[in-house]
Design an enzyme around this catalytic site. Structure first.
Site, PDB file in Angstrom:
ATOM      1  N   HIS A 266      -1.342   1.016   2.058  1.00  0.00           N
ATOM      2  CA  HIS A 266      -1.009   2.141   2.922  1.00  0.00           C
ATOM      3  C   HIS A 266       0.219   3.027   2.343  1.00  0.00           C
ATOM      4  CE1 HIS A 266      -0.996   3.886   7.006  1.00  0.00           C
ATOM      5  NE2 HIS A 266       0.298   4.131   6.640  1.00  0.00           N
ATOM      6  N   GLU A 267       1.095   2.514   2.176  1.00  0.00           N
ATOM      7  CA  GLU A 267       2.432   3.224   1.608  1.00  0.00           C
ATOM      8  C   GLU A 267       2.024   4.020   0.327  1.00  0.00           C
ATOM      9  OE1 GLU A 267       4.534   3.930   3.855  1.00  0.00           O
ATOM     10  OE2 GLU A 267       4.103   2.472   5.406  1.00  0.00           O
ATOM     11  N   HIS A 270       0.436   7.058   0.737  1.00  0.00           N
ATOM     12  CA  HIS A 270       1.448   8.151   1.162  1.00  0.00           C
ATOM     13  C   HIS A 270       1.948   8.680  -0.142  1.00  0.00           C
ATOM     14  CE1 HIS A 270       1.323   8.392   5.423  1.00  0.00           C
ATOM     15  NE2 HIS A 270       1.421   7.221   5.555  1.00  0.00           N
ATOM     16  N   GLU A 296      -1.318  10.881   6.953  1.00  0.00           N
ATOM     17  CA  GLU A 296      -2.226   9.704   7.270  1.00  0.00           C
ATOM     18  C   GLU A 296      -3.475   9.214   6.746  1.00  0.00           C
ATOM     19  OE1 GLU A 296      -0.346   7.293   8.078  1.00  0.00           O
ATOM     20  OE2 GLU A 296       1.589   8.119   8.565  1.00  0.00           O
TER      21      GLU A 296
END
Length: 501
Positions: A266-267, A270, A296
């Site tokens: 997830h990170e 980003h 997101e």
């Protein structure tokens, strides 16, 4: 280059340098700073924040922005310069009505509050955090009040900060559509939950080996360690100084293998967005994501669309088995894929599966609306939170640490942020169907070749930073604005197939 624009750039260079210093303070406070440091460090953050405010909110900048809005000056600006002026004007208008002493006091408050939240979470003691949360909410109400337009709700002011053009009326329609599809589907899924076993996920997994695998998978997805850093924090997050210095964190649980793996993916999503912003704009007000919803969408695209697909794991599952041979020796790839996609209503947003995730967001959205409508007091939030979890997900937190205290966002002043997660999930689904139609998406993943996928996202989304808004990016890429129908289709197709409904 316009002479007026050149003068504006001198102000921007100073504000960017101050903002960079503040980012470094924030990074340090979340990753390295001693527990007792922030009470005094916050004063330095407040002073720097005041200098940042003054570097932008002054008569010189106002005059330059006014001149650069004139038609003759606009003709002298290129695309990026026009976008920078537009974004800076928006920032100016958001900040100019806030008294400087209140701005500084608020920045000191949200510098201290995350540490208070973290301690309260560790000790399961909401009352120690509640006064800080109340003060943060009061500041946000006050600041929104300075900016609110006639007929506009206070909460809508904050929602617009994170996702321009969205308000409670539009979000209510969006969430009603998602909820009407998710709730009946979830009821059917829960009936068949015993068909998917994942006890393996809760065995003991050595933290150092988890770190080793997470560093591998982050780089596999595309994280560049020559331009980035991976650290640990109580709540995983991503920040950046510019596209050559992007920083992410992770959090590890000994008895939950999936937690850290999907947090790091997830990170990394980003981080790729920030690393791929065009160098011409990276040190400017548009040198970041188009919106929090778009940001997101990238993290959730990599975490869920890619990271939870069988195609992604075909080349790397053996590496995970090699890292944890005893725990995973009897787990097949197919069993693992079913396990990481199993839908079980639970307490923790960051551990939620794709099907239930938006229900976690709806709960937070409804609570924020209640706070701004004067329908909920800060001290009663734990009870309201628990009641909504029981209503929507059929589970009730046994403690505030697993309930109202689980997220860092409110302690950082990020009020109105949570809907961006659901919007991001919807955008991610829409991008997926588009990309699946124009390239051999799953074949690339099966080959371990993420480069064409990442390059497409870079060329159509990342490099533009915030010089285009969300719908402009979507229209340019697929000739269609945000359409939540794709999200409903994605969840319905995925879980109908997974559970053989």
């Amino acid at each position: 280059m316009s002479e007026i624009y050149s003068k504006l750039m001198k102000h921007l260079e100073k504000s960017t340098a101050l903002e960079t210093a503040l980012v470094l303070f924030q990074w340090d406070s979340e990753t390295l700073a001693p527990e007792k440091s922030m009470e005094l460090t916050a004063k330095s953050i407040g002073i720097l924040s005041s200098e940042y405010y003054n570097s932008l909110i002054n008569e010189d900048v106002k005059s330059l922005l006014d001149k650069l809005s004139e038609e003759d000056e606009q003709k002298q600006l290129d695309f990026n310069q026009k976008a920078i002026v537009k974004k800076l004007r928006k920032t100016f208008e958001e900040m100019e009505h806030i008294p400087p002493e209140e701005y500084q006091a608020y920045q000191e408050l949200i510098a201290k509050a995350p540490g208070i939240w973290s301690k309260a979470k560790q000790e399961n003691h909401y009352p120690s955090f509640a006064p800080y949360l109340e003060e943060i909410m009061n500041y946000n109400k006050k600041f929104a009040g300075y900016r609110v337009k006639e007929g506009q709700e206070l909460y809508d002011v904050l929602l617009n900060d994170y996702e321009e053009g969205f308000n409670t009326k539009e979000l209510d329609v969006f969430f009603d559509k998602v909820k009407s599809a998710i709730v009946p589907l979830l009821k059917e899924v829960v009936k068949k939950n015993d068909m998917i076993k994942k006890e393996y996920n809760y065995e003991s997994f050595e933290i150092d080996k988890q770190k080793e695998f997470c560093n591998f998978i982050s780089q596999y997805v595309g994280f560049d360690l020559s331009r980035g850093v991976i650290a640990e924090s109580a709540h995983p997050f991503t920040t950046k100084l510019h596209n050559q210095d992007v920083r992410i964190t992770n959090h590890f649980l000994e008895h939950n293998l999936e937690s850290a793996i999907f947090s790091i993916i997830h990170e990394t999503g980003h981080a790729l967005y920030e690393m791929n912003v065009d160098s011409a704009i990276t040190l400017s007000p548009v040198g970041t994501g188009a919106s929090m919803g778009m940001h997101e969408s990238q993290s959730r695209f990599f975490e869920n669309i890619i990271g939870r697909s069988k195609s992604f794991w075909i080349p790397v599952f053996s590496k995970l088995q090699e890292t944890f041979p005893e725990q995973l020796k009897d787990v097949s790839l197919d069993s693992f894929i079913k396990g990481i996609n199993k839908s079980v209503p639970n307490l923790i947003r960051t551990e939620a599966d794709e099907l239930t995730y938006s229900l976690h967001i709806i709960i937070r959205y409804e609570i924020e609306k209640m706070i701004f409508a004067g329908e909920a007091s800060i001290h009663h939030l734990p009870a309201i939170w628990n009641q909504k979890y029981k209503e929507y997900l059929g589970v009730e937190p046994p403690s505030d640490s697993n309930g109202i205290l689980q997220d860092i966002h409110w302690s950082c002043g990020n009020i109105g942020y949570f809907p961006s997660y659901a919007i991001g999930s919807a955008i991610a689904a829409q991008i997926y169907y588009h990309m699946e139609a124009i390239m051999p998406f799953h074949s690339y993943l099966e080959e371990g070749n993420l480069a064409p996928i990442s390059e497409y996202l870079k060329e159509h989304i990342h490099k533009y930073g915030a010089s285009k808004n969300t719908n402009e990016l979507l229209m340019d890429m697929m000739k269609e604005p945000l359409n939540p129908d794709y999200y409903v289709r994605y969840l319905t197709e995925k879980y109908t197939k997974l559970y053989e409904l």
